[in-house]
Motif scaffolding. Structure first.
Motif, PDB file in Angstrom:
ATOM      1  N   VAL A  60      58.854   9.719  20.207  1.00  0.00           N
ATOM      2  CA  VAL A  60      57.972   8.917  19.360  1.00  0.00           C
ATOM      3  C   VAL A  60      58.711   8.437  18.123  1.00  0.00           C
ATOM      4  N   SER A  61      59.463   9.330  17.478  1.00  0.00           N
ATOM      5  CA  SER A  61      60.207   8.928  16.280  1.00  0.00           C
ATOM      6  C   SER A  61      61.267   7.888  16.602  1.00  0.00           C
ATOM      7  N   LEU A  62      61.898   7.984  17.772  1.00  0.00           N
ATOM      8  CA  LEU A  62      62.861   6.960  18.179  1.00  0.00           C
ATOM      9  C   LEU A  62      62.174   5.600  18.336  1.00  0.00           C
ATOM     10  N   GLY A  63      61.004   5.602  18.952  1.00  0.00           N
ATOM     11  CA  GLY A  63      60.276   4.348  19.148  1.00  0.00           C
ATOM     12  C   GLY A  63      59.823   3.717  17.849  1.00  0.00           C
ATOM     13  N   LEU A  64      59.392   4.547  16.883  1.00  0.00           N
ATOM     14  CA  LEU A  64      58.929   4.019  15.600  1.00  0.00           C
ATOM     15  C   LEU A  64      60.035   3.295  14.848  1.00  0.00           C
ATOM     16  N   ALA A  65      61.282   3.673  15.075  1.00  0.00           N
ATOM     17  CA  ALA A  65      62.399   3.051  14.365  1.00  0.00           C
ATOM     18  C   ALA A  65      62.860   1.752  15.006  1.00  0.00           C
ATOM     19  N   HIS A  66      62.473   1.484  16.250  1.00  0.00           N
ATOM     20  CA  HIS A  66      62.977   0.309  16.965  1.00  0.00           C
ATOM     21  C   HIS A  66      62.689  -1.023  16.263  1.00  0.00           C
ATOM     22  N   PRO A  67      61.473  -1.268  15.712  1.00  0.00           N
ATOM     23  CA  PRO A  67      61.226  -2.592  15.112  1.00  0.00           C
ATOM     24  C   PRO A  67      62.163  -2.939  13.963  1.00  0.00           C
ATOM     25  N   PHE A  68      62.730  -1.926  13.297  1.00  0.00           N
ATOM     26  CA  PHE A  68      63.578  -2.198  12.144  1.00  0.00           C
ATOM     27  C   PHE A  68      64.990  -2.623  12.548  1.00  0.00           C
ATOM     28  N   ALA A  69      65.330  -2.460  13.822  1.00  0.00           N
ATOM     29  CA  ALA A  69      66.644  -2.884  14.295  1.00  0.00           C
ATOM     30  C   ALA A  69      66.718  -4.402  14.428  1.00  0.00           C
ATOM     31  N   VAL A  73      58.443   3.845  24.291  1.00  0.00           N
ATOM     32  CA  VAL A  73      58.248   2.397  24.347  1.00  0.00           C
ATOM     33  C   VAL A  73      56.964   2.004  23.630  1.00  0.00           C
ATOM     34  N   ILE A  74      55.885   2.740  23.870  1.00  0.00           N
ATOM     35  CA  ILE A  74      54.619   2.412  23.198  1.00  0.00           C
ATOM     36  C   ILE A  74      54.749   2.614  21.690  1.00  0.00           C
ATOM     37  N   ALA A  75      55.440   3.695  21.281  1.00  0.00           N
ATOM     38  CA  ALA A  75      55.623   3.939  19.849  1.00  0.00           C
ATOM     39  C   ALA A  75      56.394   2.820  19.176  1.00  0.00           C
ATOM     40  N   SER A  76      57.218   2.101  19.949  1.00  0.00           N
ATOM     41  CA  SER A  76      58.026   1.029  19.354  1.00  0.00           C
ATOM     42  C   SER A  76      57.184  -0.153  18.882  1.00  0.00           C
ATOM     43  N   VAL A  77      55.918  -0.221  19.332  1.00  0.00           N
ATOM     44  CA  VAL A  77      55.066  -1.344  18.909  1.00  0.00           C
ATOM     45  C   VAL A  77      53.976  -0.907  17.947  1.00  0.00           C
ATOM     46  N   VAL A  78      53.909   0.380  17.636  1.00  0.00           N
ATOM     47  CA  VAL A  78      52.847   0.871  16.765  1.00  0.00           C
ATOM     48  C   VAL A  78      52.951   0.254  15.370  1.00  0.00           C
ATOM     49  N   VAL A  79      54.169   0.243  14.819  1.00  0.00           N
ATOM     50  CA  VAL A  79      54.350  -0.293  13.470  1.00  0.00           C
ATOM     51  C   VAL A  79      53.983  -1.774  13.424  1.00  0.00           C
ATOM     52  N   THR A  80      54.489  -2.560  14.386  1.00  0.00           N
ATOM     53  CA  THR A  80      54.181  -3.990  14.398  1.00  0.00           C
ATOM     54  C   THR A  80      52.689  -4.222  14.617  1.00  0.00           C
ATOM     55  N   GLY A  81      52.058  -3.401  15.466  1.00  0.00           N
ATOM     56  CA  GLY A  81      50.627  -3.558  15.708  1.00  0.00           C
ATOM     57  C   GLY A  81      49.791  -3.279  14.474  1.00  0.00           C
ATOM     58  N   GLY A 140      68.386  -0.931  10.893  1.00  0.00           N
ATOM     59  CA  GLY A 140      67.481   0.113  11.335  1.00  0.00           C
ATOM     60  C   GLY A 140      68.012   1.515  11.275  1.00  0.00           C
ATOM     61  N   HIS A 141      69.260   1.707  10.832  1.00  0.00           N
ATOM     62  CA  HIS A 141      69.802   3.069  10.799  1.00  0.00           C
ATOM     63  C   HIS A 141      69.023   3.928   9.810  1.00  0.00           C
ATOM     64  N   THR A 142      68.692   3.352   8.654  1.00  0.00           N
ATOM     65  CA  THR A 142      67.927   4.114   7.655  1.00  0.00           C
ATOM     66  C   THR A 142      66.558   4.490   8.201  1.00  0.00           C
ATOM     67  N   ALA A 143      65.898   3.521   8.870  1.00  0.00           N
ATOM     68  CA  ALA A 143      64.595   3.806   9.452  1.00  0.00           C
ATOM     69  C   ALA A 143      64.688   4.892  10.505  1.00  0.00           C
ATOM     70  N   ALA A 144      65.763   4.878  11.312  1.00  0.00           N
ATOM     71  CA  ALA A 144      65.927   5.891  12.348  1.00  0.00           C
ATOM     72  C   ALA A 144      66.087   7.277  11.732  1.00  0.00           C
ATOM     73  N   ARG A 145      66.846   7.345  10.628  1.00  0.00           N
ATOM     74  CA  ARG A 145      67.033   8.651   9.980  1.00  0.00           C
ATOM     75  C   ARG A 145      65.727   9.157   9.368  1.00  0.00           C
ATOM     76  N   LEU A 146      64.959   8.231   8.789  1.00  0.00           N
ATOM     77  CA  LEU A 146      63.700   8.637   8.171  1.00  0.00           C
ATOM     78  C   LEU A 146      62.685   9.095   9.208  1.00  0.00           C
ATOM     79  N   THR A 147      62.567   8.339  10.295  1.00  0.00           N
ATOM     80  CA  THR A 147      61.589   8.721  11.322  1.00  0.00           C
ATOM     81  C   THR A 147      61.973  10.028  12.009  1.00  0.00           C
TER      82      THR A 147
END
Length: 794
Positions: free
Chosen positions: A407-416, A709-717, A391-398
């Motif tokens: 929000v950007s931190l949460g969006l990267a969580h699913p990739f970890a 926390v809510i942003a962390s489930v947006v991608v999966t949702g 998820g490091h790449t996803a974190a840098r991109l977000t």
């Protein structure tokens, strides 16, 4: 209490989220499996048992007595290798009237001196069997209201026969093979055959192999080759009778199986995720247990038991719920067979519970075994996201997105945790698929219901009574006196009144009668039409609507039962007169179990110059006030024996039950999917509790924490919804088609293709709604966590 028992008890009590999720998931899977399995058994078991008890006929054949002798018909049993046979029985067709029902309805009567025999042993329901002339035993299947069913002691008059003789009803009986509408003594058949009408022979066969349509067809082909040419006028397969007798019960099976499969697959995914979450959140506790001397085997047993306890409770509740639904659905089904089955099968309950618990045990063992292999030192080092190298790449991109940092931190969580995220995406996809499927199936059933509406306003023969009916007389709707058909209104005056009304878009006159078709033992309903709008409400599958006399439109079950197709010709017998008609179209029409015939009134004119009292269906132009239209039309009909009223739209009981069950099961799947999301977010938050403390120490507010926390489930949702919506559409098309197939119907495209583009977009966003709903509670918990508490996990 043992040390392991104490750990189990403490874990079940402390980990309430995991306990509830496991219990609900198992309850859903067991409920769906018990309901689906019970209805699958019930759809065939009562008929199969009655068929075996009565030695039902695998193949029923009708022969023309003018083209084959009784000896030739009898020899056909040996020619096709039948294991048992009965007949030949002499047959004829009569059109009786009764004091209860004065509508002459043709029925096939069979000459049979004994209800028993090697094939189709007829079961008496009431009264006795015929013993002499002037007596008849009537077939009864419990479908007609008691008012319309002749009873023992009633007299049937036969106005079509010379001298208008009568038959006394001495009994009612049930034939599981539905081989006749009534039975008389064999020597009575000749006297009951109208002058100029043809009599026939009926032969009943039991076959060594009759489990498939192909085997029945092979027997029929052999039979056709071993009897005189053109003597075989029709056959009936027991498979067709079985499907018809199962009624609506078989319709429940396909969609319940779909929900059952969804529930089982979701159970595997969610339980695996829940147990993994329980292990992950109890990592420090596992380390302490290991430090106190617990062996890996004891750790595995402890967490296996923590999964099996709520699973067992859920399984018990699921069995109770599944059986309760089964009993309710099957309450009226078995009356058709004379059985009293509740639909509850102890062996099925035991099988489902054992399978569910075995699935839980295997899934929990796979996750818990990981806990047993953890080193004590690794288990005690809890709180950081140590070891998460993804998820490091996803974190840098977000981080480059023009969004608030939480929000950007949460969006990267699913990739970890890609594997864990894939699991929850699948759960969300199942929930979105279930919702899409449920709405689509409901729309399909509503479209099916809409095909039964053939007008906005209807005109009944007979005037509306201004006061109550005479005492002691039964009534039926709008004060008309029952017991006989009302006087037919003047058709010219009725049509003049209809066409003169503003707002009339079209009309059709409808007269119903019954005819017989070679090869079918029971009379079939015919709707004979006049007017310019007879096709209103019907959905064509193939061919075209009739346009002239001697053309008919029929449904798939008619084509199947008569072994015909669009373009073929069949012979209808109406009151002893044969009418050759051509099938010009296949329509979706469920009336008379799909055997109803639709034609122009002029088709029957030669056989029945004066059809029974005609009713009228009127289609209105858009925007027309129905109440005002009916009031104006009734004023115009004051001098005519007819009454207009707004057509009622009654929803069939089957559709109500299916919609209720679908809604219930969908809500359960969506709730479980949301709980799966909740479990994942709790796990993620627990694992990142130290990082959360650092964020709070750097100034992250509670609102920003909730947003992260809510942003962390947006991608999966979003991904889950995008996958689930198409799956739901595919499931709806498959199940709707299968529901048609099990009842012998072909569904028109307008009934199957029910989704609009905007609906699919909303269903896709439904995955996001499930994900956000599941994340709200853990988001609130994270926002309330104190900074010092979070940092203390160092």
């Amino acid at each position: 209490m043992s040390a392991v028992g104490g750990v189990v008890r403490s874990g079940v009590g402390r980990r309430r989220v995991q306990t509830v999720v496991v219990g609900l998931v198992v309850m859903l899977a067991v409920t769906a499996a018990v309901l689906g399995g019970s209805l699958m058994v019930a759809s065939s078991a009562p008929f199969d048992r009655a068929f075996a008890q009565q030695n039902g006929a695998h193949l029923t054949a009708q022969f023309d007595a003018a083209k084959a002798t009784a000896a030739q018909v009898s020899a056909s049993a040996q020619a096709i290798g039948a294991t048992a046979s009965a007949g030949p029985f002499a047959t004829t067709i009569i059109s009786p009237d009764t004091a209860r029902n004065r509508d002459s309805e043709p029925m096939t009567v069979v000459g049979r001196a004994d209800p028993g025999g090697p094939v189709d042993a007829v079961s008496l329901i009431s009264g006795r069997w015929v013993t002499g002339a002037g007596e008849i035993v009537l077939f009864s299947d419990g479908r007609l209201p008691e008012f319309f069913q002749p009873k023992v002691g009633d007299a049937l008059s036969l106005p079509d026969l010379p001298g208008s003789p009568t038959l006394k009803v001495v009994g009612t009986a049930r034939s599981v093979s539905e081989t006749a509408g009534g039975w008389v003594m064999p020597d009575q058949i000749k006297a009951l055959t109208a002058p100029g009408a043809d009599s026939g022979y009926q032969m009943l066969y039991r076959l060594a192999s009759a489990a498939t349509a192909e085997q029945i067809d092979a027997a029929r082909t052999t039979l056709l080759a071993n009897v005189p040419a053109e003597s075989l006028t029709g056959t009936r397969s027991w498979l067709v009778t079985r499907t018809n007798s199962a009624g609506n019960t078989v319709l429940y099976v396909p969609f319940l199986i779909a929900f059952g499969v969804l529930g089982v697959l979701m159970a595997v995914l969610i339980i695996s995720n829940v147990i993994a979450g329980a292990v992950g959140m109890a990592t420090r506790r596992i380390g302490i247990l290991k430090a106190l001397g617990f062996t890996p085997s004891q750790v595995v047993r402890a967490y296996l038991a923590q999964a099996l306890i709520p699973a067992s409770v859920g399984a018990v509740l699921g069995v109770v719920a599944g059986n309760a639904l089964t009993v309710g659905v099957l309450a009226q089904t078995n009356r058709l067979y004379g059985t009293s089955d509740t639909g509850v099968s102890w062996w099925l309950d035991a099988l489902v519970v054992a399978g569910a618990l075995a699935m839980v045990a295997i899934t929990a063992w796979a996750a818990a075994s990981r806990a047993g292999r953890l080193r004590t030192v690794d288990a005690l080092a809890v709180g950081r996201t140590k070891g998460l190298r993804h998820g490091h790449t996803a974190a840098r991109l977000t981080a480059r997105l023009p969004l608030p940092r939480p929000v950007s931190l949460g969006l990267a969580h699913p990739f970890a945790r890609p594997a864990r995220s894939a699991t929850i995406i699948a759960a969300i996809a199942f929930g979105a698929a279930a919702a899409t499927f449920a709405v689509g199936l409901g729309s399909t059933l509503n479209e099916v219901q809409a095909t039964e509406s053939h007008g906005d306003v209807i005109i009944h023969p007979g005037k509306r009574m201004s006061g109550p009916p005479p005492a002691g007389l039964p009534t039926e709707g709008q004060g008309r006196v029952a017991g006989g058909p009302p006087s037919p209104p003047d058709p010219v005056a009725v049509v003049r009144a209809i066409t003169a009304q503003a707002g009339t878009a079209g009309y059709s006159g409808e007269a119903d009668t019954q005819v017989t078709v070679a090869g079918l033992t029971n009379a079939l309903d015919v709707l004979a039409y006049t007017g310019d709008n007879s096709s209103y409400g019907y959905r064509m599958i193939g061919g075209r609507w009739f346009s002239q006399a001697n053309e008919i439109v029929v449904s798939t079950p008619f084509l199947t039962a008569t072994r015909t197709k669009v373009g073929d010709s069949v012979v209808l017998t109406d009151h002893g007169v044969d009418i050759t008609v051509r099938i010009v179209g296949e329509v979706f029409n469920t009336e008379d179990r799909g055997l109803q015939i639709l034609t122009a009134a002029t088709t029957l004119a030669t056989a029945e110059p004066e059809l029974r009292a005609m009713s009228y269906s009127i289609a209105l132009k858009p925007g027309t006030d129905k109440a005002a239209y009916v009031k104006s039309l009734n004023t115009a009909l004051e001098s005519v024996e007819a009454t207009a009223e707004v057509a009622e739209e009654d929803t069939a009981e089957f559709i109500i039950v299916v919609n209720a069950l679908t809604t219930l099961l969908t809500l359960m799947l969506v709730v479980v999917a949301a709980l799966g999301v909740l479990n994942m977010v709790v796990l993620e938050t627990r694992e990142r509790v130290h990082d959360l403390g650092v964020h709070k120490a750097l100034g992250m507010t509670p609102r920003q924490t909730i947003a992260m926390v809510i942003a962390s489930v947006v991608v999966t949702g979003l991904i889950g919804g995008a996958i689930g919506a198409p799956v739901g559409v595919l499931l709806q098309r498959t199940i709707a088609t299968q529901m048609g197939n099990v009842t012998g119907f072909t569904l028109p495209a307008s009934v199957v293709d029910v989704y609009q583009p905007m609906q699919l977009v909303l269903f896709g966003l439904g995955g996001l709604l499930i994900a956000v709903t599941g994340s709200l509670l853990p988001a609130g918990w994270a926002a309330k966590t104190r900074t010092a508490t979070a940092l203390r996990t160092e």
